[in-house]
Motif scaffolding. Sequence first.
Motif, PDB file in Angstrom:
ATOM      1  N   VAL A  93      32.433  55.305  -1.006  1.00 21.59           N
ATOM      2  CA  VAL A  93      31.814  53.989  -1.186  1.00 21.59           C
ATOM      3  C   VAL A  93      30.327  54.104  -0.864  1.00 21.59           C
ATOM      4  CG1 VAL A  93      31.827  51.583  -0.450  1.00 21.59           C
ATOM      5  CG2 VAL A  93      33.954  52.858  -0.539  1.00 21.59           C
ATOM      6  N   LYS A  94      30.067  54.811   0.231  1.00 16.43           N
ATOM      7  CA  LYS A  94      28.666  54.967   0.613  1.00 16.43           C
ATOM      8  C   LYS A  94      27.871  55.669  -0.474  1.00 16.43           C
ATOM      9  CE  LYS A  94      27.189  58.387   3.034  1.00 16.43           C
ATOM     10  NZ  LYS A  94      27.023  59.394   4.084  1.00 16.43           N
ATOM     11  N   ASN A  95      28.435  56.745  -1.025  1.00 16.07           N
ATOM     12  CA  ASN A  95      27.727  57.475  -2.076  1.00 16.07           C
ATOM     13  C   ASN A  95      27.498  56.609  -3.290  1.00 16.07           C
ATOM     14  OD1 ASN A  95      27.628  59.712  -0.520  1.00 16.07           O
ATOM     15  ND2 ASN A  95      29.378  60.728  -1.445  1.00 16.07           N
ATOM     16  N   GLY A  96      28.533  55.797  -3.591  1.00 17.41           N
ATOM     17  CA  GLY A  96      28.379  54.899  -4.713  1.00 17.41           C
ATOM     18  C   GLY A  96      27.233  53.929  -4.480  1.00 17.41           C
ATOM     19  N   CYS A  97      27.106  53.462  -3.230  1.00 10.47           N
ATOM     20  CA  CYS A  97      26.011  52.535  -2.940  1.00 10.47           C
ATOM     21  C   CYS A  97      24.666  53.203  -3.111  1.00 10.47           C
ATOM     22  CB  CYS A  97      26.138  52.032  -1.499  1.00 10.47           C
ATOM     23  SG  CYS A  97      27.550  50.971  -1.240  1.00 10.47           S
ATOM     24  N   ILE A  98      24.598  54.456  -2.702  1.00  7.32           N
ATOM     25  CA  ILE A  98      23.325  55.178  -2.842  1.00  7.32           C
ATOM     26  C   ILE A  98      22.920  55.231  -4.313  1.00  7.32           C
ATOM     27  CG2 ILE A  98      22.159  57.394  -2.575  1.00  7.32           C
ATOM     28  CD1 ILE A  98      23.895  57.919  -0.177  1.00  7.32           C
ATOM     29  N   ALA A  99      23.916  55.570  -5.161  1.00  6.66           N
ATOM     30  CA  ALA A  99      23.626  55.626  -6.592  1.00  6.66           C
ATOM     31  C   ALA A  99      23.241  54.263  -7.105  1.00  6.66           C
ATOM     32  CB  ALA A  99      24.849  56.156  -7.333  1.00  6.66           C
ATOM     33  N   PHE A 100      23.927  53.235  -6.603  1.00  6.23           N
ATOM     34  CA  PHE A 100      23.667  51.883  -7.059  1.00  6.23           C
ATOM     35  C   PHE A 100      22.217  51.504  -6.798  1.00  6.23           C
ATOM     36  CE2 PHE A 100      23.804  47.631  -8.041  1.00  6.23           C
ATOM     37  CZ  PHE A 100      25.065  47.066  -8.172  1.00  6.23           C
ATOM     38  N   VAL A 109      20.496  46.927 -15.627  1.00  6.25           N
ATOM     39  CA  VAL A 109      21.660  46.045 -15.468  1.00  6.25           C
ATOM     40  C   VAL A 109      22.940  46.774 -15.825  1.00  6.25           C
ATOM     41  CG1 VAL A 109      22.726  43.891 -16.204  1.00  6.25           C
ATOM     42  CG2 VAL A 109      20.251  44.023 -15.962  1.00  6.25           C
ATOM     43  N   ASP A 110      22.894  47.497 -16.942  1.00  6.86           N
ATOM     44  CA  ASP A 110      24.128  48.167 -17.382  1.00  6.86           C
ATOM     45  C   ASP A 110      24.576  49.205 -16.372  1.00  6.86           C
ATOM     46  OD1 ASP A 110      23.093  48.076 -20.828  1.00  6.86           O
ATOM     47  OD2 ASP A 110      24.520  46.798 -19.714  1.00  6.86           O
ATOM     48  N   GLY A 111      23.567  50.001 -15.934  1.00  6.80           N
ATOM     49  CA  GLY A 111      23.898  51.018 -14.943  1.00  6.80           C
ATOM     50  C   GLY A 111      24.479  50.372 -13.701  1.00  6.80           C
ATOM     51  N   SER A 112      23.869  49.262 -13.296  1.00  2.10           N
ATOM     52  CA  SER A 112      24.343  48.581 -12.091  1.00  2.10           C
ATOM     53  C   SER A 112      25.783  48.121 -12.264  1.00  2.10           C
ATOM     54  CB  SER A 112      23.462  47.374 -11.781  1.00  2.10           C
ATOM     55  OG  SER A 112      22.124  47.739 -11.718  1.00  2.10           O
ATOM     56  N   LEU A 113      26.067  47.563 -13.426  1.00  2.07           N
ATOM     57  CA  LEU A 113      27.432  47.071 -13.624  1.00  2.07           C
ATOM     58  C   LEU A 113      28.436  48.205 -13.557  1.00  2.07           C
ATOM     59  CD1 LEU A 113      26.855  44.412 -16.412  1.00  2.07           C
ATOM     60  CD2 LEU A 113      27.738  44.001 -14.117  1.00  2.07           C
ATOM     61  N   ARG A 114      28.051  49.307 -14.195  1.00  2.00           N
ATOM     62  CA  ARG A 114      28.972  50.445 -14.169  1.00  2.00           C
ATOM     63  C   ARG A 114      29.172  50.948 -12.747  1.00  2.00           C
ATOM     64  NH1 ARG A 114      26.462  54.668 -17.033  1.00  2.00           N
ATOM     65  NH2 ARG A 114      24.754  53.286 -17.569  1.00  2.00           N
ATOM     66  N   CYS A 115      28.045  51.006 -12.031  1.00  2.00           N
ATOM     67  CA  CYS A 115      28.116  51.471 -10.653  1.00  2.00           C
ATOM     68  C   CYS A 115      28.989  50.550  -9.824  1.00  2.00           C
ATOM     69  CB  CYS A 115      26.692  51.484 -10.091  1.00  2.00           C
ATOM     70  SG  CYS A 115      26.360  52.932  -9.116  1.00  2.00           S
TER      71      CYS A 115
END
Lengths: 154, 744
Positions: A93-100, A109-115
Amino acid sequence: MEVGQMQRRLIEYTKSLFMEGILDDQFLQLQQLQDESNPDFVVEVVSLFFQDAERLLNDITSALDQQSVDFPKVDAHVHQLKGSSASVGAQRVKNGCIAFRNFCEEQNVDGSLRCLQQIKQEYYHVKNKLEALFRLEQQIVAAGGSVPMMELSF
Amino acid sequence: MTMIESCNCIEPQWPADELLMKYQYISDFFIALAYFSIPLELIYFVKKSAVFPYRWVLVQFGAFIVLCGATHLINLWTFTMHSRTVAIVMTTAKVLTAVVSCATALMLVHIIPDLLSVKTREMFLKNKAAELDREMGLIRTQEETGRHVRMLTHEIRSTLDRHTILKTTLVELGRTLALEECALWMPTRTGLELQLSYTLRQHNPVGYTVPIHLPVINQVFSSNRAVKISPNCPVARIRPLAGKYMPGEVVAVRVPLLHLSNFQINDWPELSTKRYALMVLMLPSDSARQWHVHELELVEVVADQVAVALSHAAILEESMRARDLLMEQNVALDLARREAETAIRARNDFLAVMNHEMRTPMHAIIALSSLLQETELTPEQRLMVETILKSSNLLATLINDVLDLSRLEDGSLQLDIGTFNLHSVFKEVLNLIKPVASVKKLSVTLNLAQDLPVYAVGDEKRLMQTMLNVVGNAVKFSKEGSISIIAFVAKSESLRDSRAPDFFPMPSDNHFYLRVQVKDSGSGINPQEIPKLFTKFSQSQSSATRNSGGSGLGLAICKRFVNLMEGQIWLESDGLAKGCTATFIVKLGIPERSNESKLPFTPKVPVNHGQTNFSGLKVLVMDDNGVSRMVTKGLLEHLGCDVSTVSSSEECLHVVSHEHQVVFLDVCMPGMDGFELAVTIREKFAKRHEKPLIVALTGNTDKVTKENCMRVGINGVILKPISVDKMRSILSELLEHRVLYEAL
């Protein structure tokens, strides 16, 4: 099932969570903080995390749904989520947040939604796993045994 | 009574002749006069002069003269009849005169030689005076020359510019010696000719050249003195001859040109390969002047000085040139460095991002594939899933390798030194490799030397990684046969290996060198390929090895790990299909006796100095993230602290009091400035003993955060998330030293 077997199963299960990268060292730290004066520390923290995370995920979802997305606000939420997940050791989850956060910086926006999707997946995954873990622990305690402490190094 | 008694008068002998009488009378009179006046004159002049050594003589002389005068005076009366008294007086006078004059005569015998010798001495002194005068004249001339030389030298040496030096020389020489023309001939680049470079009168010397091997030139060059040369020789014929005039004398002198290469420290230039310039000086024509010795000396001295000045100028030119060159190189190097830094930064950024980006999906793939493996699958599906897993594991390894390698290369990788069980590392490697080896029907043997220590200090993980890589390669490239692993402590003779000529290991009391040799009986390596093995990404050309897979990074990484451990790694092979031996030597520490033996796979407990129980320590935690707050609180309570928590800056300022000894602030909250809060807290507690220690908690690892913290006076920075042990050691260090800045 007798206590010894359940304890072994718990250990195996926890080990697998670490191996797969769902949890990291921080979770072990939490476990170390649990003692007689604070017997339910881990469960409390993790419950708090679940509440926090769900609230934040909802906030983020609605923020991304807006016509014009307020990225700084989204970024703030994600930052919070990252902090929380780091504190409990929910590594993915943490890694996902970093990417987000990168996507937020780019205002993508699209990247954010996917993330977001991915983070949600990871979150539910870790939630299930942890809940299963706690059930196992409860079973052991109910059967009269004690929860074994993990001693792993990576 | 006869009256013819004889009278007492004296008569002159002969009858008086009147004229004669008169003349005698007058002469006597004048003689007397003269005789009386001479002593007067003498006295007068002697009195006038201060020095007259012989006064007694003078008195005598005076007496003598006076008496003579008296005699002559009295004689005046004797021409006529005179009485006896007069005769008696006359006689007395004459007698006295006789006495005195005899005395004087005798005296003069003594005196005249003296007087003569005085005269001689006077003559001598006069000669001496004349000689001294001459010498004075000479000295003065020399001093003048010296002055000229000094002035010339000063002029020449006051500049470091070659042209000015030479021009000044000619001008000053011309002036000092009143020359008609003065010229300097410099050797050309080829060294075969002399070219007219500078003249005194003509301002633009045309490039006359003269071959250098003329006899007259050789004559001048072979002596360090100024040499008179004929005005007709080529070097002296500079100006158009003005026909009827008698050219003045010409002198030439050599000027050594010293080059930098001539300056050996112990060997002042006496080499034959010297270059000289020729200085030609011409006296004005039609003057009767000739070259004097002191002028020639002047010219020689000047020539030497010019040589020195020129060499200084040459050195200066060289050093200026060198400096310019260095500056250029500096600029170029700087640029190159900056470009390299930019490139490295770009690459690091790229790697960091890509690494994370790549790992995330990798994890998903690996995790889900392994989960999938555990479900019900058809054999085909199982095969596919296994392939997926294998490939993704490979990819994950590759990603790790690439990241490791780049960290190794820019020096940011550091070994994790710790005490570990060396023997069990080998056993672990053996265990890991045995399954793979037995599939290929290879036998693996491990041979540990007796004196190999059981425990060692070093980076266990990376040592194992290296060994696994080396042994793995051995297995990979062997289709059949056996693999043998030997490990022993390297002694100094065996440490120096011809294959590693730059390696000079020094075993000491605290360290030993571990030598591991892995021999396989596999496909071997072409000796020509061996140097390339350790290069990144290079694959050997033979197809046998290419199919065995591998990214080509493994050995490169091993080499770097081994180098970090101050060791060497190399491979040897007798040729293709003749097997291969990989050897590496690494430096490991010898653990001290007091260390307890540690089993692998236990977490390392950091040594903490100071308190382990902070009971009663009042701390305040500020964090806006609930989970984080709770975890930090739990951590501190576990260590025995009395923890209060707040979730915002305002609350923090409200609650903080002098009882709180430590305040933990989360400084990476967006929208709230933890730094400002720190400053405000500090201001609130002006007196020192009341001020709480402020510690910043941050998830950021960059230097900027650290610098900001230091700037606002925060006592310490900690990286989240933090373990119990870390918190314990941090707190004890903080309370001991009141400051803590861990390496982020």
